[in-house]
Design a protein around this motif. Structure first.
Motif, PDB file in Angstrom:
ATOM      1  N   SER A  27       0.982  -1.472  -0.337  1.00  8.48           N
ATOM      2  CA  SER A  27       0.193  -0.140   0.323  1.00  8.48           C
ATOM      3  C   SER A  27       1.025   1.009  -0.429  1.00  8.48           C
ATOM      4  CB  SER A  27      -0.693   0.149   1.183  1.00  8.48           C
ATOM      5  OG  SER A  27      -0.004  -0.260   1.973  1.00  8.48           O
ATOM      6  N   SER A  28       0.138   1.894  -0.215  1.00 12.27           N
ATOM      7  CA  SER A  28       0.781   3.514   0.223  1.00 12.27           C
ATOM      8  C   SER A  28       0.749   4.295   1.645  1.00 12.27           C
ATOM      9  CB  SER A  28       0.857   4.695  -1.207  1.00 12.27           C
ATOM     10  OG  SER A  28      -0.835   4.551  -1.199  1.00 12.27           O
ATOM     11  N   ARG A  29       1.168   5.336   1.337  1.00 12.44           N
ATOM     12  CA  ARG A  29       1.094   6.468   3.043  1.00 12.44           C
ATOM     13  C   ARG A  29       0.949   8.017   2.850  1.00 12.44           C
ATOM     14  NH1 ARG A  29       5.230   4.471   7.863  1.00 12.44           N
ATOM     15  NH2 ARG A  29       3.371   2.707   7.998  1.00 12.44           N
ATOM     16  N   CYS A  67       4.345  16.501   5.261  1.00  7.43           N
ATOM     17  CA  CYS A  67       3.785  17.383   4.310  1.00  7.43           C
ATOM     18  C   CYS A  67       2.433  17.015   3.227  1.00  7.43           C
ATOM     19  CB  CYS A  67       5.087  17.049   3.481  1.00  7.43           C
ATOM     20  SG  CYS A  67       5.446  15.420   3.371  1.00  7.43           S
ATOM     21  N   ASP A  68       1.753  16.364   3.990  1.00  6.84           N
ATOM     22  CA  ASP A  68       0.658  14.977   3.043  1.00  6.84           C
ATOM     23  C   ASP A  68       1.346  14.486   1.812  1.00  6.84           C
ATOM     24  OD1 ASP A  68      -1.269  15.895   4.812  1.00  6.84           O
ATOM     25  OD2 ASP A  68      -1.831  18.251   3.921  1.00  6.84           O
ATOM     26  N   GLY A  69       2.219  14.320   1.548  1.00  8.50           N
ATOM     27  CA  GLY A  69       2.959  13.615   0.322  1.00  8.50           C
ATOM     28  C   GLY A  69       2.276  11.951   0.638  1.00  8.50           C
ATOM     29  N   THR A  70       2.469  11.173  -0.474  1.00 13.64           N
ATOM     30  CA  THR A  70       2.333  10.183  -0.699  1.00 13.64           C
ATOM     31  C   THR A  70       3.510   9.199  -0.926  1.00 13.64           C
ATOM     32  OG1 THR A  70      -0.008  10.594  -2.105  1.00 13.64           O
ATOM     33  CG2 THR A  70       1.079   8.965  -2.330  1.00 13.64           C
ATOM     34  N   VAL A  71       3.550   8.482   0.121  1.00 12.32           N
ATOM     35  CA  VAL A  71       4.878   7.911  -0.207  1.00 12.32           C
ATOM     36  C   VAL A  71       4.020   6.188  -0.704  1.00 12.32           C
ATOM     37  CG1 VAL A  71       6.909   6.759   1.454  1.00 12.32           C
ATOM     38  CG2 VAL A  71       5.878   8.940   1.515  1.00 12.32           C
ATOM     39  N   ASN A  72       4.970   5.918  -1.313  1.00 13.66           N
ATOM     40  CA  ASN A  72       4.827   4.211  -2.205  1.00 13.66           C
ATOM     41  C   ASN A  72       5.129   3.417  -1.735  1.00 13.66           C
ATOM     42  OD1 ASN A  72       2.591   5.222  -3.734  1.00 13.66           O
ATOM     43  ND2 ASN A  72       3.986   5.952  -5.046  1.00 13.66           N
ATOM     44  N   ALA A  73       4.593   2.066  -1.126  1.00 19.72           N
ATOM     45  CA  ALA A  73       6.071   0.845  -1.007  1.00 19.72           C
ATOM     46  C   ALA A  73       6.523   0.864  -1.847  1.00 19.72           C
ATOM     47  CB  ALA A  73       5.188  -0.081  -0.878  1.00 19.72           C
ATOM     48  N   VAL A  74       8.188   0.096  -1.799  1.00 14.59           N
ATOM     49  CA  VAL A  74       9.132   0.255  -2.549  1.00 14.59           C
ATOM     50  C   VAL A  74       9.248  -1.411  -1.739  1.00 14.59           C
ATOM     51  CG1 VAL A  74      11.597   0.376  -3.190  1.00 14.59           C
ATOM     52  CG2 VAL A  74      10.453   2.278  -2.957  1.00 14.59           C
ATOM     53  N   GLY A  75       9.769  -1.802  -2.899  1.00 10.96           N
ATOM     54  CA  GLY A  75       9.934  -3.314  -2.909  1.00 10.96           C
ATOM     55  C   GLY A  75       9.014  -4.212  -2.032  1.00 10.96           C
ATOM     56  N   GLY A  76       7.530  -3.741  -1.761  1.00 10.95           N
ATOM     57  CA  GLY A  76       6.803  -4.288  -0.621  1.00 10.95           C
ATOM     58  C   GLY A  76       6.853  -3.958   0.960  1.00 10.95           C
ATOM     59  N   PHE A  77       8.030  -2.930   0.913  1.00  9.48           N
ATOM     60  CA  PHE A  77       7.572  -2.782   2.302  1.00  9.48           C
ATOM     61  C   PHE A  77       7.704  -0.891   2.186  1.00  9.48           C
ATOM     62  CE2 PHE A  77      10.363  -6.427   2.188  1.00  9.48           C
ATOM     63  CZ  PHE A  77       9.361  -7.062   3.632  1.00  9.48           C
ATOM     64  N   LEU A  78       7.427  -0.299   3.403  1.00 13.64           N
ATOM     65  CA  LEU A  78       7.505   1.485   3.146  1.00 13.64           C
ATOM     66  C   LEU A  78       8.481   1.458   4.133  1.00 13.64           C
ATOM     67  CD1 LEU A  78       3.184   1.280   3.783  1.00 13.64           C
ATOM     68  CD2 LEU A  78       4.355   2.478   2.320  1.00 13.64           C
ATOM     69  N   PRO A  79       8.834   2.714   3.477  1.00 16.33           N
ATOM     70  CA  PRO A  79       9.895   3.409   4.238  1.00 16.33           C
ATOM     71  C   PRO A  79       9.917   3.651   5.105  1.00 16.33           C
ATOM     72  CG  PRO A  79       9.819   4.611   1.988  1.00 16.33           C
ATOM     73  CD  PRO A  79       8.459   3.816   2.191  1.00 16.33           C
ATOM     74  N   PRO A  80      10.613   3.872   6.209  1.00 17.21           N
ATOM     75  CA  PRO A  80      10.862   4.343   7.528  1.00 17.21           C
ATOM     76  C   PRO A  80      10.888   5.893   8.219  1.00 17.21           C
ATOM     77  CG  PRO A  80      12.863   3.524   7.146  1.00 17.21           C
ATOM     78  CD  PRO A  80      12.464   3.623   5.867  1.00 17.21           C
ATOM     79  N   LYS A  81      10.502   6.650   6.941  1.00 20.17           N
ATOM     80  CA  LYS A  81      10.864   8.038   7.087  1.00 20.17           C
ATOM     81  C   LYS A  81      10.828   8.490   5.137  1.00 20.17           C
ATOM     82  CE  LYS A  81      15.761   9.332   5.704  1.00 20.17           C
ATOM     83  NZ  LYS A  81      16.967  10.214   6.448  1.00 20.17           N
ATOM     84  N   ASP A 122       4.066   3.663  14.880  1.00 22.05           N
ATOM     85  CA  ASP A 122       3.016   3.132  14.242  1.00 22.05           C
ATOM     86  C   ASP A 122       2.177   3.801  14.510  1.00 22.05           C
ATOM     87  OD1 ASP A 122       4.819   1.150  13.924  1.00 22.05           O
ATOM     88  OD2 ASP A 122       4.252   0.238  15.996  1.00 22.05           O
ATOM     89  N   GLU A 123       1.736   5.113  14.815  1.00 26.08           N
ATOM     90  CA  GLU A 123       0.432   5.455  15.444  1.00 26.08           C
ATOM     91  C   GLU A 123       0.311   6.487  14.101  1.00 26.08           C
ATOM     92  OE1 GLU A 123       1.577   8.124  17.998  1.00 26.08           O
ATOM     93  OE2 GLU A 123       1.520   6.708  19.939  1.00 26.08           O
ATOM     94  N   ASP A 124       1.320   6.396  13.074  1.00 23.26           N
ATOM     95  CA  ASP A 124       1.244   7.354  11.785  1.00 23.26           C
ATOM     96  C   ASP A 124       0.107   6.553  10.607  1.00 23.26           C
ATOM     97  OD1 ASP A 124       1.967   9.510  12.615  1.00 23.26           O
ATOM     98  OD2 ASP A 124       4.233   8.684  11.767  1.00 23.26           O
ATOM     99  N   ALA A 125       0.843   4.981  10.975  1.00 25.28           N
ATOM    100  CA  ALA A 125       0.059   4.337  10.329  1.00 25.28           C
ATOM    101  C   ALA A 125      -1.796   3.569  10.318  1.00 25.28           C
ATOM    102  CB  ALA A 125       0.772   2.923  10.261  1.00 25.28           C
TER     103      ALA A 125
END
Length: 73
Positions: free
Chosen positions: A10-12, A17-31, A41-44
């Motif tokens: 998924s994406s987050r 900044c309201d930017g869309t962060v996409n998964a890379v290699g099946g994992f979301l980046p830590p920042k 964990d609260e952000d997700a």
């Protein structure tokens, strides 16, 4: 059949900044790659892990056996 969890692809949205962060290699980046916000964990929106289960109770005392019945004649 796919055994990957749904949130792995998924994406987050960054709360800073309201930017869309996409998964890379099946994992979301830590920042966030745009502003550098470190995700928690609260952000997700994931619930916290459950606590330890309660200790089991001691077994009760066994009951007394029933008296024998009189034989039928």
């Amino acid at each position: 059949m796919c055994f990957r969890p749904a949130e792995a692809a998924s994406s987050r949205t960054c709360p800073e900044c309201d930017g869309t962060v996409n998964a890379v290699g099946g994992f979301l980046p830590p920042k966030c790659p745009y502003c550098g916000h470190v995700f928690t964990d609260e952000d997700a929106g994931t619930p916290p892990a459950p606590g330890a289960p309660a200790a089991p109770q001691a077994p009760g005392a066994p009951g007394a056996p029933k008296p024998p019945t009189a034989p039928k004649a």
